[in-house]
Design an enzyme around this catalytic site. Structure first.
Site, PDB file in Angstrom:
ATOM      1  N   HIS A 134       0.830  -1.203   0.000  1.00 17.30           N
ATOM      2  CA  HIS A 134       0.000   0.000   0.000  1.00 17.30           C
ATOM      3  C   HIS A 134       0.865   1.254   0.000  1.00 17.30           C
ATOM      4  O   HIS A 134       0.558   2.249  -0.668  1.00 17.30           O
ATOM      5  CB  HIS A 134      -0.912   0.006   1.225  1.00 17.30           C
ATOM      6  N   CYS A 190      -1.734  -0.873 -19.805  1.00 16.04           N
ATOM      7  CA  CYS A 190      -1.628  -0.101 -18.563  1.00 16.04           C
ATOM      8  C   CYS A 190      -0.667  -0.796 -17.617  1.00 16.04           C
ATOM      9  O   CYS A 190      -0.760  -2.004 -17.398  1.00 16.04           O
ATOM     10  CB  CYS A 190      -3.018   0.011 -17.924  1.00 16.04           C
TER      11      CYS A 190
END
Length: 752
Positions: free
Chosen positions: A366, A679
């Site tokens: 994260h 992407c």
């Protein structure tokens, strides 16, 4: 004679403190210390081995062994009894050293005369700095009191080493920590370079006097800090957003249990009773905890020990007068150094940071996601950085090469500044291309989009020259909260995102959780391989209430404007159909309620699994668009976990087999008229972007900082030539197109 009958530990520590306070060089102090310890513990030998390099220990002082062996006797970590202690961070106590497993005879020391052996690690905050040893001629096992006394002495030696007590003139002296340049190579978390000053996430407590003459005062200080610590934990539990049940509350309850653990407190009290200051008593227990953490493989148990380690950090802050709730002043050139950090904590610092260096972490963590969103250079797995760095130390962070220079020499700093200046010049050149199309020399125009996940990313949209947001990661808003976000809050956020983008399109990826992204309020599933487990659209379909709520928020945030919704990690066409059905039902529901819904709602999928490339024609015709998720697709194509440092760099994005697979995806999409983009991190690397364009991609999505370099290269190349280089490499039987493309650019004067 046993230690317990010979001397009180507090008396010995006071003598040790007085010896350390005497004038003289570091070697003189060490020589005095070993004589003092041998006398106090009634030992025939006392020796200090210190780490001179990462994997070597050197005999730096001795009383009882041959004096000429000092600074000549060296052992590898793990070698001999002394090396075993340094490796395991655990004492060895034996009545017959030569017969003990791992014993290594060092003839130059004359230690063959001594049978019994007791050695303990000299460690601070889990780092073994050396080994302290006592030996006797007679065969005997040392008592628990003697072991404990030697551990206490070793702790004081570690503290004094931190303060530079063993520094002095002469080549054989022990160098002070935190004074010399320190270099570490880690792993790339986020590209970019930065120069600044260290800001420690968990400031180290410098203990000027590790020995205390007043145990009663130290008891009082410890208990006052523990009481405040318990109040802080209770306050966290009492917070409104934690009143409901859930795994996050169970974790905090366990955290509270540790804070009230009598054994934990009793061990620190015993260290104070032996003569240590309260801070050193806490650090001694923390070192033992970290040593246990390093030996435990079970992730759950490691996490629980991490809780105990974190409590020790909080306790040290409180003892040092730094209330955890107090705000911190962040200098303009701050580079954050931490063992690890959560996304919410990193967001608290925000764009005030110039860079981040973590001792732990992962490329998919994260914190790494947030660092990329904030465009902050990040280096992870920078071993020992938290133990070497001090607040305010000059530091250079090269996220491109994954290297960190702490307290750099002048020559290194000058070269680094030259690189920063060169990069700044390149950025000016890229800025000049901002409003120009990414059109190749042979007339092919590519559309370049940026990836985002926070409102803080959106100001980059007009600055970087992106044509829109090719991927907006919606999970960050879920990850940084303690409870599920409210639908109204999400709708307001999505509205602000679309407002910021203006007329430019934004593709919202629905909640992509699971694998390495675990919500604090959702029960974690015990999965042997989370990357292949219950994640992304699988969670959304199994918990449709969450998906419906998010789709409602997207529709309401759009308020009649065009909307692009994309499902992550679709492996089979049926998953896309079920997700699409949820969206269509919510559109009908919103219209029935009289709310505005655009007639232009496009629904697409991320192609991240090889299986989806072979889906039926019906899928390609049903999907409004596809986006190849390169990060996941590459790891599944090569069966190489991108979180595993042993294999993640083993396979090349320019592998001809991989490029051929991508080419097949482009062809299928073209055959059905389905728009497709690429992407991911590889799209933002100019050479890889060139290869993807050469095999047929016309839309690429990447981090904002990559758009300039990619556009600059594409505008100066001929795609037909790049395609020819790839075909030639394939014809020659090469495994990768990288050398062929590098040679092509080299002939054009590019360096990649």
């Amino acid at each position: 004679m046993p230690y317990s009958e010979a001397v009180d530990s507090r008396v010995l520590l006071r003598r040790l403190r007085d010896t350390l306070a005497e004038s003289g060089g570091g070697q003189e102090r060490l020589d005095s210390i070993v004589r003092l310890i041998a006398d106090g513990l009634v030992a025939d030998v006392c020796s200090v081995y210190l780490r001179r390099e990462e994997n070597w220990l050197e005999l730096c002082a001795t009383f009882g062994l041959k004096a000429e062996s000092v600074h000549l006797t060296r052992l590898k970590v793990g070698q001999g009894l002394v090396g075993r202690i340094a490796d395991s961070a655990e004492p060895i106590n034996t009545r017959d050293a030569p017969a003990t497993r791992g014993f290594r005879y060092m003839p130059e020391t004359g230690e063959e005369l001594f049978s019994s052996f007791l050695g303990v690690p000299i460690q601070r905050l889990g780092e073994v700095l050396g080994v302290l040893v006592v030996q006797n001629r007679e065969a005997r096992e040392y008592t628990d009191d003697e072991i404990y006394a030697l551990e206490v002495i070793a702790m004081v030696l570690a503290e004094m080493a931190e303060l530079g007590a063993f520094v002095g003139p002469g080549a054989m002296e022990i160098a002070a920590q935190h004074k010399l340049p320190f270099f570490v190579r880690g792993l790339v978390g986020q590209e970019g370079v930065a120069e600044g000053r260290v800001l420690l996430h968990e400031p180290q407590i410098v203990v000027s006097n590790p020995v205390s003459d007043d145990p009663t005062r130290e008891y009082a200080r410890l208990h006052a800090a523990i009481e405040r610590l318990r109040e802080e934990v209770d306050e966290m539990l009492a917070a409104d957003y934690l009143t409901k049940s859930g795994e996050h509350r169970d974790v905090l309850q366990a955290y509270r249990m540790f804070a009230h653990d009598k054994g934990w407190v009793r061990r620190m009290e015993a260290s104070i009773d032996s003569g240590l200051a309260a801070e050193v008593a806490v650090e001694k227990e923390q070192s033992a905890t970290r040593a246990r953490m390093s030996r435990i493989a079970d992730p759950y148990l490691r996490e629980r020990l991490h809780d105990l380690d974190d409590l020790s950090n909080r306790l040290l802050r409180l003892l040092g007068g730094m209330d955890a709730a107090a705000g911190r002043e962040i200098p303009d050139d701050a580079i954050l150094v931490a063992r690890n950090i959560g996304p919410a904590e990193l967001l608290d610092y925000g764009r005030k940071l110039k860079g981040v260096v973590l001792e732990e972490g992962s490329v998919g963590s994260h914190a790494a996601i947030v660092a990329r969103a904030l465009a902050i250079p990040l280096v992870i797995h920078a071993e020992r950085i938290t133990r070497e760095a001090q607040n305010g130390d000059p530091i250079l962070v090269d996220g491109d090469q994954a290297v960190v220079h702490l307290r750099p020499e002048d020559g290194v700093a000058r070269a680094f500044r030259d690189k920063i200046e060169m990069l700044a010049g390149a950025q000016q050149a890229y800025a000049a291309l901002r409003d120009r199309p990414a059109t190749t020399r042979d007339g092919v125009t590519l559309q370049l989009y940026m990836n985002a996940g926070l409102m803080a990313d959106l100001p980059s949209l007009p600055k970087c020259g992106a044509l829109g947001v090719g991927l907006f990661r919606t999970e960050l808003q879920f990850l940084i909260r303690s409870t599920v976000p409210k639908r109204a809050d999400l709708a307001a956020l999505y509205a602000r995102v679309l407002d910021s983008a203006g007329e430019k399109p934004v593709t919202f990826r629905t909640l992509d959780i699971g694998s390495d992204k675990v919500l604090p309020y959702m029960k974690r599933q015990d999965e042997p391989n989370p990357a292949l487990g219950w994640r992304a659209i699988r969670v959304g379909l199994d918990r449709p209430g969450i998906m419906r709520m998010q789709v409602q928020a997207l529709l309401r945030g759009a308020h009649g404007r065009p909307l692009r919704i994309m499902f992550p990690f679709v492996a089979e066409a049926v998953e896309f159909e079920l997700g699409r059905e949820i969206v269509m039902k919510e559109i009908a529901r919103e219209l029935a309620l009289g709310r505005p819904v655009s007639a232009d709602v496009k629904i697409g999928a991320m192609l991240e699994t090889p299986s989806l490339a072979f889906a039926s024609a019906r899928f390609f015709e049903m999907a409004d668009f596809l986006s190849v998720g390169g990060n996941d697709l590459k790891q599944f194509f090569f069966a190489a976990d991108r979180e595993n440092e042993l294999v993640r760099r083993r396979y090349d994005a320019l592998s001809l087999s991989y490029l051929g697979f991508l080419e097949g995806i482009v062809a299928r999409c073209a055959g059905h008229g389905t728009p497709v983009s690429f992407c991911g991190e590889d799209a933002g690397r100019p050479l890889e972007a060139l290869a993807f364009a050469a095999v047929g991609f016309r839309q690429l999505s990447m981090r904002p900082a990559s758009i300039g370099p990619v556009k600059a290269l594409l505008r100066q190349v001929d795609l037909a030539e790049a395609r020819g280089a790839i075909e030639a490499a394939r014809f020659e039987g090469a495994t990768t197109a990288r050398p062929a493309l590098e040679a092509l650019l080299g002939r054009m004067g590019f360096v990649v």
